[in-house]
Motif scaffolding. Structure first.
Motif, mmCIF file in Angstrom:
data_model
loop_
_atom_site.group_PDB
_atom_site.id
_atom_site.type_symbol
_atom_site.label_atom_id
_atom_site.label_comp_id
_atom_site.label_asym_id
_atom_site.label_seq_id
_atom_site.Cartn_x
_atom_site.Cartn_y
_atom_site.Cartn_z
ATOM 1 N N PRO A 65 0.829 -1.203 0.000
ATOM 2 C CA PRO A 65 0.000 0.000 0.000
ATOM 3 C C PRO A 65 0.866 1.257 0.000
ATOM 4 C CG PRO A 65 0.106 -0.947 2.189
ATOM 5 C CD PRO A 65 0.851 -1.873 1.289
ATOM 6 N N VAL A 66 0.423 2.257 -0.750
ATOM 7 C CA VAL A 66 1.156 3.520 -0.844
ATOM 8 C C VAL A 66 0.177 4.646 -0.537
ATOM 9 C CG1 VAL A 66 2.572 5.005 -2.297
ATOM 10 C CG2 VAL A 66 2.637 2.516 -2.632
ATOM 11 N N ALA A 67 0.460 5.385 0.526
ATOM 12 C CA ALA A 67 -0.367 6.539 0.871
ATOM 13 C C ALA A 67 -0.152 7.634 -0.169
ATOM 14 C CB ALA A 67 0.006 7.052 2.260
ATOM 15 N N ALA A 68 -1.149 8.476 -0.337
ATOM 16 C CA ALA A 68 -1.075 9.535 -1.351
ATOM 17 C C ALA A 68 0.208 10.348 -1.220
ATOM 18 C CB ALA A 68 -2.297 10.440 -1.235
ATOM 19 N N GLU A 69 0.584 10.706 0.013
ATOM 20 C CA GLU A 69 1.761 11.550 0.207
ATOM 21 C C GLU A 69 3.081 10.795 0.038
ATOM 22 O OE1 GLU A 69 0.478 9.930 4.188
ATOM 23 O OE2 GLU A 69 -0.545 10.831 2.490
ATOM 24 N N ALA A 70 3.034 9.457 -0.069
ATOM 25 C CA ALA A 70 4.250 8.652 -0.203
ATOM 26 C C ALA A 70 4.673 8.402 -1.649
ATOM 27 C CB ALA A 70 4.067 7.319 0.520
ATOM 28 N N TRP A 71 3.820 8.713 -2.619
ATOM 29 C CA TRP A 71 4.175 8.469 -4.020
ATOM 30 C C TRP A 71 5.433 9.204 -4.461
ATOM 31 C CZ3 TRP A 71 2.791 4.380 -6.526
ATOM 32 C CH2 TRP A 71 1.550 3.784 -6.279
ATOM 33 N N PRO A 72 5.633 10.481 -4.095
ATOM 34 C CA PRO A 72 6.866 11.157 -4.541
ATOM 35 C C PRO A 72 8.141 10.455 -4.060
ATOM 36 C CG PRO A 72 5.259 12.778 -3.838
ATOM 37 C CD PRO A 72 4.701 11.431 -3.446
ATOM 38 N N ALA A 73 8.150 9.962 -2.832
ATOM 39 C CA ALA A 73 9.340 9.251 -2.333
ATOM 40 C C ALA A 73 9.530 7.938 -3.088
ATOM 41 C CB ALA A 73 9.215 8.996 -0.833
ATOM 42 N N LEU A 74 8.439 7.246 -3.388
ATOM 43 C CA LEU A 74 8.546 6.001 -4.141
ATOM 44 C C LEU A 74 9.008 6.284 -5.571
ATOM 45 C CD1 LEU A 74 8.255 2.956 -4.179
ATOM 46 C CD2 LEU A 74 5.834 3.256 -4.718
ATOM 47 N N ASP A 75 8.500 7.352 -6.179
ATOM 48 C CA ASP A 75 8.954 7.721 -7.518
ATOM 49 C C ASP A 75 10.457 8.007 -7.516
ATOM 50 O OD1 ASP A 75 6.399 7.471 -8.612
ATOM 51 O OD2 ASP A 75 5.972 9.622 -8.479
ATOM 52 N N LEU A 76 10.942 8.614 -6.457
ATOM 53 C CA LEU A 76 12.378 8.897 -6.346
ATOM 54 C C LEU A 76 13.168 7.598 -6.216
ATOM 55 C CD1 LEU A 76 14.533 11.087 -6.171
ATOM 56 C CD2 LEU A 76 14.179 11.124 -3.704
ATOM 57 N N ARG A 77 12.695 6.678 -5.372
ATOM 58 C CA ARG A 77 13.363 5.370 -5.241
ATOM 59 C C ARG A 77 13.407 4.666 -6.587
ATOM 60 N NH1 ARG A 77 12.786 0.257 -1.200
ATOM 61 N NH2 ARG A 77 13.226 -1.355 -2.737
ATOM 62 N N GLU A 78 12.353 4.798 -7.360
ATOM 63 C CA GLU A 78 12.234 4.106 -8.639
ATOM 64 C C GLU A 78 12.617 5.007 -9.815
ATOM 65 O OE1 GLU A 78 11.736 0.916 -8.504
ATOM 66 O OE2 GLU A 78 11.312 0.936 -6.368
ATOM 67 N N ALA A 79 13.548 5.922 -9.589
ATOM 68 C CA ALA A 79 14.011 6.816 -10.658
ATOM 69 C C ALA A 79 14.489 5.994 -11.848
ATOM 70 C CB ALA A 79 15.144 7.700 -10.137
ATOM 71 N N GLY A 80 14.096 6.418 -13.022
ATOM 72 C CA GLY A 80 14.439 5.690 -14.231
ATOM 73 C C GLY A 80 13.299 4.825 -14.727
#
Length: 192
Positions: A65-80
């Motif tokens: 599960p990904v909270a709405a506010e956690a997507w930017p951090a996950l996008d950063l982890r998954e850069a590329g």
């Protein structure tokens, strides 16, 4: 998929290893119409796993599960990677019709394998440790079978791991990874 909404992410690589993240309530799921592949891009110094469309195939992984506010951090982890809506392609036990994303490297960013760019064994170890924990030896074996690109060299960096979320493996886990790589005739390189 809108980043302003709660949703789920399907992990098929290091996200399967719960020691590499702090997502509670992660659960097994299956993504149909896809395989995994080792890919080199201009965005990272070493090849990494990506999901690639493959009709008639499926890969196991974890939904987290990904909270709405956690997507930017996950996008950063998954850069590329590009975040792709995958809800219609996931078999899961969640109620309703949840929003589910999978991260995949855009096809245009894929580069041909290069001997000077090797998969980090510390990364592979973390992935396989997760599959062993979640799906047992049969599931970890399936990881190897549903992943393409084993002609990409593997850099043995276990003594000085380069992968930032590396995990210590048990003797059994190490032997399992080593046996699978030997079976696949993987080209091993020693770290300097």
């Amino acid at each position: 998929m809108d980043s302003a909404e709660h949703g789920w992410v399907f992990g098929y690589g290091s996200l399967v290893n719960r020691a590499t993240h702090d997502y509670p309530d992660a659960r097994p799921a299956r993504l149909t119409g896809w395989r995994r592949a080792w890919r080199l891009t201009d965005l990272r110094p070493a090849p990494f796993l990506t999901a690639v469309r493959a009709p008639g195939h499926a890969i196991d992984g974890l939904l987290a599960p990904v909270a709405a506010e956690a997507w930017p951090a996950l996008d950063l982890r998954e850069a590329g990677y590009e975040r792709v809506d995958a809800a219609a392609m996931i078999t899961h036990g969640l109620p309703g019709a949840p929003r589910i994303a999978v991260y995949a490297v855009p096809e245009a960013a894929h580069r041909p394998p290069a001997p000077s760019h090797a998969v980090r064994l510390s990364y592979l170890d973390a992935v396989v440790q997760g599959y062993l924990a979640e799906f047992g030896e049969a599931g970890a074996q399936a990881f190897f079978e549903t992943t393409d690109g084993w002609d990409t060299p593997i850099l043995d960096d276990r003594a000085a791991p380069l992968y930032p979320r590396h995990c210590a493996l048990s003797r059994h886990e190490r032997a399992f990874v080593d046996a699978q790589l030997a079976r696949l005739s993987a080209q091993m390189q020693q770290a300097e």
